[in-house]
Design a protein around this motif. Structure first.
Motif, short mmCIF file in Angstrom:
data_model
loop_
_atom_site.label_atom_id
_atom_site.label_comp_id
_atom_site.label_asym_id
_atom_site.label_seq_id
_atom_site.Cartn_x
_atom_site.Cartn_y
_atom_site.Cartn_z
N VAL A 1 0.84 -1.20 0.00
CA VAL A 1 0.00 0.00 0.00
C VAL A 1 0.87 1.25 0.00
CG1 VAL A 1 -1.60 1.37 1.39
CG2 VAL A 1 -2.00 -1.08 1.06
N PHE A 2 1.89 1.23 0.85
CA PHE A 2 2.79 2.37 0.93
C PHE A 2 3.46 2.63 -0.42
CE2 PHE A 2 6.93 4.27 2.20
CZ PHE A 2 6.43 5.42 2.74
N GLY A 3 3.95 1.56 -1.04
CA GLY A 3 4.61 1.69 -2.34
C GLY A 3 3.68 2.24 -3.40
N LEU A 4 2.43 1.73 -3.43
CA LEU A 4 1.48 2.16 -4.46
C LEU A 4 1.06 3.62 -4.25
CD1 LEU A 4 -0.75 -1.00 -4.99
CD2 LEU A 4 1.01 -0.07 -6.48
N VAL A 5 0.80 3.96 -2.98
CA VAL A 5 0.39 5.34 -2.70
C VAL A 5 1.50 6.31 -3.10
CG1 VAL A 5 -0.08 6.98 -0.84
CG2 VAL A 5 -1.28 4.79 -0.89
N THR B 1 3.85 5.79 -5.29
CA THR B 1 3.96 5.81 -6.75
C THR B 1 2.90 6.71 -7.35
OG1 THR B 1 4.73 3.53 -6.69
CG2 THR B 1 4.04 4.37 -8.82
N LEU B 2 1.68 6.56 -6.87
CA LEU B 2 0.56 7.34 -7.41
C LEU B 2 0.78 8.83 -7.18
CD1 LEU B 2 -2.19 6.80 -8.80
CD2 LEU B 2 -3.22 7.17 -6.55
N LEU B 3 1.11 9.19 -5.92
CA LEU B 3 1.33 10.60 -5.61
C LEU B 3 2.50 11.15 -6.41
CD1 LEU B 3 0.80 10.76 -1.74
CD2 LEU B 3 -0.72 11.55 -3.55
N GLY B 4 3.56 10.34 -6.50
CA GLY B 4 4.75 10.77 -7.25
C GLY B 4 4.41 10.99 -8.71
N LEU B 5 3.60 10.10 -9.26
CA LEU B 5 3.22 10.18 -10.67
C LEU B 5 2.40 11.44 -10.94
CD1 LEU B 5 3.66 8.33 -13.15
CD2 LEU B 5 1.34 7.53 -12.82
N ILE B 6 1.40 11.67 -10.08
CA ILE B 6 0.55 12.86 -10.24
C ILE B 6 1.41 14.12 -10.13
CG2 ILE B 6 -1.30 14.21 -9.19
CD1 ILE B 6 -2.59 11.54 -8.38
N GLY B 7 2.27 14.15 -9.09
CA GLY B 7 3.13 15.32 -8.88
C GLY B 7 4.07 15.55 -10.04
N THR B 8 4.62 14.45 -10.57
CA THR B 8 5.59 14.57 -11.66
C THR B 8 4.91 15.13 -12.91
OG1 THR B 8 6.82 12.69 -10.80
CG2 THR B 8 7.25 13.32 -13.07
N LEU B 9 3.75 14.55 -13.27
CA LEU B 9 3.06 15.00 -14.49
C LEU B 9 2.56 16.43 -14.36
CD1 LEU B 9 1.07 11.78 -15.46
CD2 LEU B 9 3.20 12.66 -16.42
N LEU B 10 1.93 16.71 -13.21
CA LEU B 10 1.37 18.03 -12.98
C LEU B 10 2.49 19.08 -12.94
CD1 LEU B 10 -1.66 18.61 -12.47
CD2 LEU B 10 -1.01 19.10 -10.11
N GLY B 11 3.56 18.73 -12.20
CA GLY B 11 4.69 19.64 -12.07
C GLY B 11 5.33 19.92 -13.42
N TRP B 12 5.44 18.87 -14.22
CA TRP B 12 6.03 19.02 -15.54
C TRP B 12 5.19 19.98 -16.38
CZ3 TRP B 12 10.46 18.80 -17.59
CH2 TRP B 12 10.63 18.70 -18.96
N LYS B 13 3.86 19.81 -16.30
CA LYS B 13 2.95 20.68 -17.07
C LYS B 13 3.13 22.14 -16.63
CE LYS B 13 -1.06 19.00 -19.32
NZ LYS B 13 -0.71 18.60 -20.45
N VAL B 14 3.15 22.35 -15.31
CA VAL B 14 3.28 23.71 -14.79
C VAL B 14 4.61 24.33 -15.20
CG1 VAL B 14 3.45 25.09 -12.69
CG2 VAL B 14 1.72 23.32 -12.86
N LEU B 15 5.68 23.52 -15.08
CA LEU B 15 7.00 24.03 -15.44
C LEU B 15 7.04 24.41 -16.92
CD1 LEU B 15 9.66 21.81 -13.66
CD2 LEU B 15 9.37 24.26 -13.47
N ARG B 16 6.49 23.56 -17.76
CA ARG B 16 6.46 23.83 -19.20
C ARG B 16 5.66 25.09 -19.50
NH1 ARG B 16 6.83 20.42 -23.89
NH2 ARG B 16 4.94 21.38 -24.60
N TRP B 17 4.56 25.21 -18.79
CA TRP B 17 3.68 26.36 -18.98
C TRP B 17 4.41 27.66 -18.62
CZ3 TRP B 17 1.15 29.64 -15.37
CH2 TRP B 17 0.14 30.41 -15.92
N VAL B 18 5.10 27.64 -17.47
CA VAL B 18 5.85 28.82 -17.04
C VAL B 18 6.97 29.13 -18.03
CG1 VAL B 18 7.40 29.71 -15.26
CG2 VAL B 18 5.31 28.55 -14.59
N TRP B 19 7.65 28.06 -18.44
CA TRP B 19 8.78 28.19 -19.36
C TRP B 19 8.32 28.82 -20.68
CZ3 TRP B 19 13.77 28.12 -18.84
CH2 TRP B 19 14.61 27.76 -19.88
N HIS B 20 7.24 28.28 -21.26
CA HIS B 20 6.74 28.81 -22.52
C HIS B 20 6.15 30.19 -22.34
CE1 HIS B 20 6.43 24.64 -24.58
NE2 HIS B 20 7.60 24.89 -24.06
#
Lengths: 110, 279
Positions: free
Chosen positions: B234-238, B240-259
């Motif tokens: 459970v710990f590993g999955l949670v 992973t899930l939080l990390g995945l959401i944070g990574t994708l969302l963060g990447w989008k925000v960073l790209r948005w700011v950059w552009h």
């Protein structure tokens, strides 16, 4: 005030000149200079920007005297951009005219 | 200033552009001088009307660098564009600092999310490997349900004597791993001034004590429960899930700011171009 108004409309004016017929930079500048006081040197950066946006394209025309001359032509995308700018300009002028033509509200005079 | 001097100064100031583009620009201005001469204007008059060649070169360079950035939004191109626009006086240093701070902050948040994703994947992978191959053993993993410090703690291998390590910075920062051969105890401790994280393992290999403190508060835990296989998953999955959401969302925000930065720079440059083109 006139200078302020002309700023930002230079692109539209250049496109409008090219909409009449293809032209080269010196001719464009001469045409514009008849009605506005422009800094001649900065037309080149402007032309390069219009070219980068694919609003104008260039072609060379051999001349009898001296090197070939670079002509600018309005692209279809440039034509659309000009049409959009004309509409915007038209509505802007209409809005300002409406304000200027409006009579003073009654009882406003002290 | 005559025509040749003007073109020389312009050529010298266009050093940051490629030779082909520089030649094209010089040919354009040469043609302009020719046309003006045919129109009956003197060279000096045209030089004055064209304006300072260095100023023109800065505008032409900024135009090129911004176009390069728009074609390929790499950090190298951003640096070039920033340099060219700084020359134009477009960049406001006072605005640049909060912006850099924001970018650094977003960047570190994103790195944190990536770290979470990696940790989650490692833990989930470890659990899968444990279920299938029986390795790694989960015997030495305990659950820390106090809400302070890491939630899962792995104690490491039981056999063999761990090396004695002690690193001190001289400014109150210490990292030490110290086995005590007499009692069989092992102490793992990281300390930075008042803040500390300390683990004690007893001779049987069980984690016997956990202590976390930041000077004002401190917590001591002993008899930590062993993690069940399910809780590790459970710990590993949670994670992973939080990390995945944070990574994708963060990447989008960073790209948005950059552009967005690039578009803002382009906008500033256009405003300035409108300012200088019309007197």
């Amino acid at each position: 005030m006139k200078t302020q108004l002309r700023k930002g409309t230079l692109e539209m004016c250049v496109l409008a000149v090219l909409a009449r017929h293809d032209s080269y930079v010196y001719e464009i500048v001469s045409t514009l200079a008849q009605s506005m006081d422009i800094s001649e040197g900065t037309i080149y950066p402007l032309m390069r920007r219009l070219q980068a946006d694919d609003w104008v394209s260039t072609y060379l025309v051999e001349s009898a005297s001296g090197p070939a001359r670079k002509y600018y032509r309005l692209t279809p995308a440039g034509g659309e951009a000009l049409a959009a700018m004309r509409r915007e300009w038209g509505s802007f002028v209409a809005e300002i005219n409406a304000v200027l033509g409006q009579p003073r509200p009654e009882g406003d005079t002290p | 200033m005559n025509r040749e001097q003007y073109l020389q100064r312009l050529a010298a100031a266009l050093g940051k552009l490629g030779p082909a583009e520089r030649d094209e620009i010089l040919a354009d201005y040469r043609a302009y001088f020719d046309d003006a001469a045919a129109d009956g204007r003197s060279e000096a008059e045209v030089c004055a009307a064209l304006g300072e060649p260095e100023r023109l070169a800065r505008e032409l360079t900024a135009e090129r660098k911004l176009a390069d950035w728009e074609a390929d939004k790499s950090p190298a191109n951003m640096k070039q564009a920033l340099g060219a626009l700084a020359g134009l006086g477009v960049l406001n240093v006072l605005l640049a600092f909060p912006y850099l701070f924001l970018l650094t902050w977003l960047g570190s948040l994103w790195l944190g999310a990536v770290g979470m994703l990696v940790a989650g994947l490692l833990i989930t992978g470890g659990w899968a490997s444990h279920s299938v191959f029986g390795w790694p053993s989960l015997d030495n993993i305990v659950v820390n349900d106090s809400g302070v410090g890491p939630w899962l703690i792995a104690a490491g291998p039981r056999d063999g004597t761990p090396p004695r390590i002690r690193i001190e910075s001289g400014q109150g920062e210490t990292v030490r791993i110290e086995p005590d051969p007499a009692s069989g105890k092992l102490v793992i401790e990281a300390r930075d001034g008042d803040e500390h994280f300390r683990l004690e393992r007893d001779a049987s290999g069980k984690l016997s004590q956990l202590s976390i403190g930041d000077g004002a508060d401190s917590i001591e835990l002993s008899g930590l429960p062993k993690a069940s296989s399910g809780s590790v998953l459970v710990f590993g999955l949670v994670l992973t899930l939080l990390g995945l959401i944070g990574t994708l969302l963060g990447w989008k925000v960073l790209r948005w700011v950059w552009h967005g930065t690039g578009r803002w720079l382009r906008w500033q440059q256009r405003l300035l171009a409108g300012d200088t083109a019309v007197r």
